[in-house]
Design an enzyme around this catalytic site. Structure first.
Site, PDB file in Angstrom:
ATOM      1  N   GLN A 163      13.108  -6.449   1.734  1.00 48.10           N
ATOM      2  CA  GLN A 163      13.679  -7.606   2.476  1.00 48.10           C
ATOM      3  C   GLN A 163      14.203  -6.888   3.750  1.00 48.10           C
ATOM      4  O   GLN A 163      15.517  -6.793   3.834  1.00 48.10           O
ATOM      5  CB  GLN A 163      14.778  -8.121   1.606  1.00 48.10           C
ATOM      6  CG  GLN A 163      14.139  -8.726   0.342  1.00 48.10           C
ATOM      7  CD  GLN A 163      15.184  -9.498  -0.458  1.00 48.10           C
ATOM      8  OE1 GLN A 163      15.994 -10.402   0.151  1.00 48.10           O
ATOM      9  NE2 GLN A 163      15.168  -9.350  -1.745  1.00 48.10           N
ATOM     10  N   HIS A 172      11.091   2.088   2.190  1.00 49.98           N
ATOM     11  CA  HIS A 172       9.786   1.216   2.422  1.00 49.98           C
ATOM     12  C   HIS A 172       9.297   1.203   3.832  1.00 49.98           C
ATOM     13  O   HIS A 172       8.328   0.981   4.152  1.00 49.98           O
ATOM     14  CB  HIS A 172      10.176  -0.084   1.722  1.00 49.98           C
ATOM     15  CG  HIS A 172       9.020  -1.341   2.073  1.00 49.98           C
ATOM     16  ND1 HIS A 172       7.883  -0.832   1.607  1.00 49.98           N
ATOM     17  CD2 HIS A 172       9.056  -2.516   2.703  1.00 49.98           C
ATOM     18  CE1 HIS A 172       6.921  -1.985   1.924  1.00 49.98           C
ATOM     19  NE2 HIS A 172       7.777  -2.871   2.505  1.00 49.98           N
ATOM     20  N   ASP A 195      -2.990  -1.111   2.618  1.00 47.24           N
ATOM     21  CA  ASP A 195      -3.009  -2.099   3.429  1.00 47.24           C
ATOM     22  C   ASP A 195      -2.658  -1.698   4.899  1.00 47.24           C
ATOM     23  O   ASP A 195      -2.066  -0.338   4.754  1.00 47.24           O
ATOM     24  CB  ASP A 195      -1.685  -3.298   2.875  1.00 47.24           C
ATOM     25  CG  ASP A 195      -0.240  -2.554   2.642  1.00 47.24           C
ATOM     26  OD1 ASP A 195      -0.270  -1.336   3.606  1.00 47.24           O
ATOM     27  OD2 ASP A 195       0.517  -2.906   1.844  1.00 47.24           O
ATOM     28  N   LYS A 233      -5.755  -5.988   3.255  1.00 49.33           N
ATOM     29  CA  LYS A 233      -5.358  -6.837   1.937  1.00 49.33           C
ATOM     30  C   LYS A 233      -4.379  -8.219   2.839  1.00 49.33           C
ATOM     31  O   LYS A 233      -3.871  -8.105   3.577  1.00 49.33           O
ATOM     32  CB  LYS A 233      -4.052  -6.252   1.277  1.00 49.33           C
ATOM     33  CG  LYS A 233      -3.225  -6.964   0.250  1.00 49.33           C
ATOM     34  CD  LYS A 233      -2.088  -6.330  -0.414  1.00 49.33           C
ATOM     35  CE  LYS A 233      -0.863  -6.098   0.617  1.00 49.33           C
ATOM     36  NZ  LYS A 233       0.481  -5.655  -0.133  1.00 49.33           N
ATOM     37  N   ARG A 262      -2.169 -11.243   1.750  1.00 49.86           N
ATOM     38  CA  ARG A 262      -1.044 -11.583   0.395  1.00 49.86           C
ATOM     39  C   ARG A 262      -0.845 -13.472   0.884  1.00 49.86           C
ATOM     40  O   ARG A 262      -0.236 -13.660   1.766  1.00 49.86           O
ATOM     41  CB  ARG A 262       0.021 -11.096   0.491  1.00 49.86           C
ATOM     42  CG  ARG A 262       0.710 -11.281  -0.994  1.00 49.86           C
ATOM     43  CD  ARG A 262       1.984 -10.542  -0.906  1.00 49.86           C
ATOM     44  NE  ARG A 262       2.074  -9.097  -1.143  1.00 49.86           N
ATOM     45  CZ  ARG A 262       1.857  -8.434  -2.305  1.00 49.86           C
ATOM     46  NH1 ARG A 262       2.028  -9.170  -3.422  1.00 49.86           N
ATOM     47  NH2 ARG A 262       2.162  -7.293  -2.384  1.00 49.86           N
ATOM     48  N   ASP A 302       0.769   4.803  -1.616  1.00 46.90           N
ATOM     49  CA  ASP A 302       1.476   3.565  -1.196  1.00 46.90           C
ATOM     50  C   ASP A 302       3.149   3.939  -1.421  1.00 46.90           C
ATOM     51  O   ASP A 302       3.256   5.063  -2.478  1.00 46.90           O
ATOM     52  CB  ASP A 302       1.421   2.384  -1.984  1.00 46.90           C
ATOM     53  CG  ASP A 302       1.650   1.207  -1.172  1.00 46.90           C
ATOM     54  OD1 ASP A 302       2.218   1.125  -0.114  1.00 46.90           O
ATOM     55  OD2 ASP A 302       1.214   0.069  -1.555  1.00 46.90           O
ATOM     56  N   GLY A 324       1.595  -4.243  -9.588  1.00 42.02           N
ATOM     57  CA  GLY A 324       0.491  -3.568  -9.698  1.00 42.02           C
ATOM     58  C   GLY A 324      -0.765  -4.262  -8.999  1.00 42.02           C
ATOM     59  O   GLY A 324      -1.787  -3.865  -8.831  1.00 42.02           O
TER      60      GLY A 324
HETATM   61  C1  R5P Z   1       3.989  -3.649   0.249  1.00 46.16           C
HETATM   62  O1  R5P Z   1       4.173  -3.682   1.487  1.00 46.16           O
HETATM   63  C2  R5P Z   1       4.447  -2.247  -0.535  1.00 46.16           C
HETATM   64  O2  R5P Z   1       4.078  -1.160   0.095  1.00 46.16           O
HETATM   65  C3  R5P Z   1       3.600  -2.404  -1.832  1.00 46.16           C
HETATM   66  O3  R5P Z   1       2.245  -2.502  -1.611  1.00 46.16           O
HETATM   67  C4  R5P Z   1       3.886  -3.431  -2.637  1.00 46.16           C
HETATM   68  O4  R5P Z   1       5.571  -3.760  -2.768  1.00 46.16           O
HETATM   69  C5  R5P Z   1       3.314  -3.528  -3.838  1.00 46.16           C
HETATM   70  O5  R5P Z   1       3.488  -4.637  -4.918  1.00 46.16           O
HETATM   71  P1  R5P Z   1       2.721  -5.113  -6.016  1.00 46.16           P
HETATM   72  O6  R5P Z   1       2.584  -4.024  -6.951  1.00 46.16           O
HETATM   73  O7  R5P Z   1       3.641  -6.335  -6.621  1.00 46.16           O
HETATM   74  O8  R5P Z   1       1.452  -5.326  -5.368  1.00 46.16           O
END
Ligand code: R5P
Length: 312
Positions: free
Chosen positions: A94, A127, A167, A192, A194, A218, A224
């Protein structure tokens, strides 16, 4: 120097203390009957350089509050310098307003840690790098990439590798890992899209992955979805195998099950978040320790020597 541990990841805090050849500071972090958190430090910390190790992982709010109360206790006990060591810094996703009338909670958490009395912060693979700027106190952001690169190099031939970002936002991280592996390790990107938080859909692979041993990298695996969809898309595009390296194994809900049933050959995470029993029992998941990396960074901060040279 002293190491104080919250309850979120005691094994990592102990391993860091072992690396530094120090005992953990004698303290108790416990609950009152109504669930309020109470911290008591049972030894003198006056004038000490204290590092509080606490990942703000699930339950994020409880662990964050523990961290804040530990810092407050240390400040009132006259510690000379307090470093908030957050191997996993929660709320980091966030980091901007995704829409009108929404918060920037990463900034709020940074304010809370600073106002509680932290003098500096030590995190791992934030992040977004710019979260360092949310703090007006010194912030060191460590990278798990050297630990990951050493593991990858110990396990296979570099010529067949291709580093893949799941991504577009992760390309810088993927490029940094590729550079550590060898000259000219190729890169691919999963485009990707979303639709809504918690769901992810793979649209396209940018780059030719045919016959390649793909290394997906990542910062976080949460549900996941991102990773498992990316792995499926890469295998469909002709990859020989897909192994994933992630710093923070959030692994919420059915993530472990999803990984077990995925096209991934292996998921490698670090112990920035204490792995659950389900994670440890999953033969598709391996945990890389980062205590030495964190311990060395703490030693250098305490000695006032260079932390960035850890990554040269
Ligand atoms: C997104 O920008 C993060 O780097 C991860 O790719 C993301 O948080 C992964 O989330 P999830 O495992 O729920 O797809």
């Amino acid at each position: 120097m002293k190491i104080l541990a919250g309850n979120s990841n005691l094994p990592l805090a102990r391993a860091i203390a072992d690396y530094l050849d120090l005992p953990l500071t004698d303290a108790s972090v416990r609950r009152f009957a109504d669930d309020e958190i109470f911290v008591e430090i049972h030894e003198n910390v006056r004038g000490e350089d204290v590092f509080v190790v606490q990942s703000t992982s699930a339950p994020a709010n409880d662990h964050l509050m523990e961290l804040l109360i530990c810092i407050d206790a240390l400040r009132r006990a006259s510690a000379a310098r307090i470093t908030a060591v957050t191997p996993y810094f929660g709320y980091a996703r966030q980091d901007r307003k995704p829409g009108p009338r929404t918060p920037i909670s990463a900034k709020l958490v940074a304010n809370l840690i600073t106002e509680a009395g932290a003098d500096r912060v030590l995190a791992v693979d934030l992040h977004a790098g710019q979260i360092q700027g949310f703090f007006d106190i010194p912030t060191d952001n460590l990278y798990a990439a050297p630990v990951m690169a050493a593991d990858i190099l110990s396990r296979g031939k570099v010529e067949d590798l291709m580093v893949v970002s799941p991504d577009v936002g992760g390309v810088v991280r993927a490029r940094a890992l590729a550079k550590r592996l060898a000259e000219n390790v190729p890169l691919a990107i999963v485009d990707k899209r979303r639709d809504k938080p918690g769901s992810s859909e793979v649209m396209n692979i940018i780059g030719d992955v045919t016959g390649r041993e793909c290394i997906l990298i990542d910062d976080i695996i949460d549900s996941g979805g991102t990773l498992c969809n990316a792995a499926a898309a890469l295998m469909e595009a002709g990859a020989a195998s897909v192994t994933a390296y992630l710093t923070h194994g959030v692994l919420s809900g059915k993530a472990v099950e999803r990984v077990s049933n995925s096209a991934l050959k292996e998921l490698v995470i670090t112990d920035s978040i204490q792995p659950t029993e389900a994670t440890l029992a999953c033969d598709r998941i391996r945990v890389l320790p980062i205590a030495a990396l964190m311990g060395e960074a703490i030693r250098r901060i305490a000695d006032e020597s260079s932390v960035s040279s850890l990554f040269d």
